[in-house]
Design an enzyme around this catalytic site. Sequence first.
Site, PDB file in Angstrom:
ATOM      1  N   LYS A 125      29.324  45.076  25.925  1.00 13.22           N
ATOM      2  CA  LYS A 125      30.353  46.063  26.243  1.00 13.22           C
ATOM      3  C   LYS A 125      30.339  47.153  25.177  1.00 13.22           C
ATOM      4  O   LYS A 125      30.216  46.882  23.985  1.00 13.22           O
ATOM      5  CB  LYS A 125      31.737  45.413  26.303  1.00 13.22           C
ATOM      6  CG  LYS A 125      31.925  44.491  27.482  1.00 13.22           C
ATOM      7  CD  LYS A 125      33.318  43.907  27.551  1.00 13.22           C
ATOM      8  CE  LYS A 125      34.297  44.867  28.169  1.00 13.22           C
ATOM      9  NZ  LYS A 125      35.593  44.229  28.500  1.00 13.22           N
ATOM     10  N   GLU A 172      45.015  33.679  39.292  1.00 12.00           N
ATOM     11  CA  GLU A 172      46.458  33.769  39.518  1.00 12.00           C
ATOM     12  C   GLU A 172      47.000  32.606  40.329  1.00 12.00           C
ATOM     13  O   GLU A 172      48.130  32.148  40.095  1.00 12.00           O
ATOM     14  CB  GLU A 172      46.783  35.101  40.212  1.00 12.00           C
ATOM     15  CG  GLU A 172      46.552  36.331  39.371  1.00 12.00           C
ATOM     16  CD  GLU A 172      45.123  36.851  39.405  1.00 12.00           C
ATOM     17  OE1 GLU A 172      44.831  37.860  38.742  1.00 12.00           O
ATOM     18  OE2 GLU A 172      44.280  36.220  40.109  1.00 12.00           O
ATOM     19  N   ARG A 197      47.927  37.894  44.860  1.00 16.62           N
ATOM     20  CA  ARG A 197      46.808  36.976  45.061  1.00 16.62           C
ATOM     21  C   ARG A 197      47.271  35.522  45.091  1.00 16.62           C
ATOM     22  O   ARG A 197      46.518  34.649  45.520  1.00 16.62           O
ATOM     23  CB  ARG A 197      45.780  37.169  43.946  1.00 16.62           C
ATOM     24  CG  ARG A 197      45.165  38.548  43.904  1.00 16.62           C
ATOM     25  CD  ARG A 197      44.386  38.784  42.615  1.00 16.62           C
ATOM     26  NE  ARG A 197      43.216  37.946  42.514  1.00 16.62           N
ATOM     27  CZ  ARG A 197      41.963  38.387  42.603  1.00 16.62           C
ATOM     28  NH1 ARG A 197      41.738  39.666  42.820  1.00 16.62           N
ATOM     29  NH2 ARG A 197      40.952  37.574  42.465  1.00 16.62           N
TER      30      ARG A 197
END
Length: 641
Positions: free
Chosen positions: A285, A371, A399
């Site tokens: 990253k 979730e 979700r």
Amino acid sequence: MSHDFSTPVLDRVNVPADLRELPIEDLRQLADELRQEMISAVGVTGGHLGSGLGVVELSVAIHRVFDTPRDRLIWDVGHQCYPHKILTGRRDRIRTLRQGGGLSGFTKRSESEYDPFGAAHSSTSISAALGFATANKLSGAPGKAIAVIGDGAMSAGMAYEAMNNAEAAGNRLVVILNDNDMSIAPPVGGLSAYLSRIVSSREFLGLRDMLRKLARRLPRPLHSAARKTDEFARGMTMGGTLFEELGFYYVGPIDGHNLDHLIPVLENVRDAAEGPCLIHVVTKKGKGYAPAEAAADKYHGVQKFDVVSGVQAKAPPGPPSYTSVFADALRSEGERDETICAITAAMPSGTGLDKFQSAFPDRFFDVGIAEQHAVTFAAGLAAQGMRPFCAIYSTFLQRAYDQVVHDVAIQNLPVRFAIDRAGLVGADGSTHAGSFDVTYLATLPNFVVMAAANEAELVHMVHTCALHDTGPIAVRYPRGNGTGIALPSAPERLEIGRGRVVRQGKTVAILSLGTRLEEALKAADRLEAQGLSTTVADLRFAKPLDETLIRRLLTTHEVAVTIEEGSIGGLGAHVLTLASDEGLIDAGLKLRTLRLPDVFQDQDKPEKQYADAGLDADAIVRTVETALRKNSVGAFEGARA
């Protein structure tokens, strides 16, 4: 184009077909120029930086090897797609990212044919790619589907559900695992690249297929042993046994920044006759930009920044954010009560729970991008006597709605839901807006649903949640800073289902839920200036409603207006139902509901979003004036008197 660096190779690429015409030796320079262009653009607009920088070479390699847009490229989550956007005809608009009327910060079907599937939530790419690939297989249409999924997104069960069914797509499906945070397995230099290239080659796969056919003629025990020997041998040298068990042919890990390694492997996989394939690519990253490489977390999503120094623009000093107020309030509750624990789904800093984590590491749980698990885990904790706070953005809690219903509400378990990013969210647009939580929670028996009008109210509501042991309870609050109101020295426990009148009048009643209260008070000032005496109430609770207060306001005022930062089916619908049940509609009540429009609003500045939605002081005043005029001009003048 406003930048101070030259891009001679990138200037020749408007769409991927142009990239495929470049000499292979130009691709390294193309990647370098693409990286500089992305850094320059995000410095102007802000947005997601680190993830996109990590996939520059991967973006170049994919568009070089695959025939996009015929081959469908699907980026998981979508926040790493900025280099992809630059390469697919959108470079001239890249400095409009996340602005009103500009490019979305995520992939978006309506924006380009190179975005075949919109994404802003995690772990959907493999399922979608499987759908594209299977459709092509069934119809005989050409084209593969390529899903690029980060290793963080692999923490969600949906990714594995898709992989478990991937065999249906045959060799039309390619999954690229972008391993960019905590390397599952590091690429071992040239040896790893060599092995990946060999095992993905047509010659190796052809030999393997021939040996498979031969093995099928052997007695079953020998056939099974041969298959396991093949998988074991490649698993020992390269890893990927889990993916092999799910039906994927695994290749990797390989260096995702080395085009000499990437392109041959992608070409081999493109041409393979094998079934679905997973390529394990290791990237960094922030690659190529020193500040982002040094602090990947701080440069995941950024404000506008100075490209040379990396210093991000700071917002002017102001009130604390709602997220920060929640975090401090919950930490205080944790100090008072050792049964309080906190759960997040891969968003410890986004939800502010990193503060709770620092103070109480044993009572903090980050379950990854999961979730559904977070909610049911919280239900288990609650059933065993703990007091869990489940902190999830409104858009992400969607979700886990099945778990909210079945595992929490039906069992009446005291899970506390802290719902951040309620309402409109500015630059993140429709995919991240918290539009529906009041509607989907206030329909459930046993639920208490609160909305904070300001940061002081949020402190009281966190305390109320902590002490509420008789069922599920939720508090919603927006993105951004508070109003600047003084925070209480000690939190108060609110009476469940009891609102408050913050301004008393006689003619107009404004019933507010959440942070539109400030606009309601502005509207009241303007209505008073017209001679319309106005009451403003902060209802606090969408469920249970303060029926006594609402009944009094509806029966003693000429017109009543509800206002909320949510979709149809929320507070306004519940107040209308109460009025209908009480027969107040038949008595000529002028009741109007202001809510989010029945559309998905694109990104823009929050104040413009709310104005466009008709949820500001102007809209309240217009609504009241229209309601009074509908009676008659005389009645309107009488109301003024």
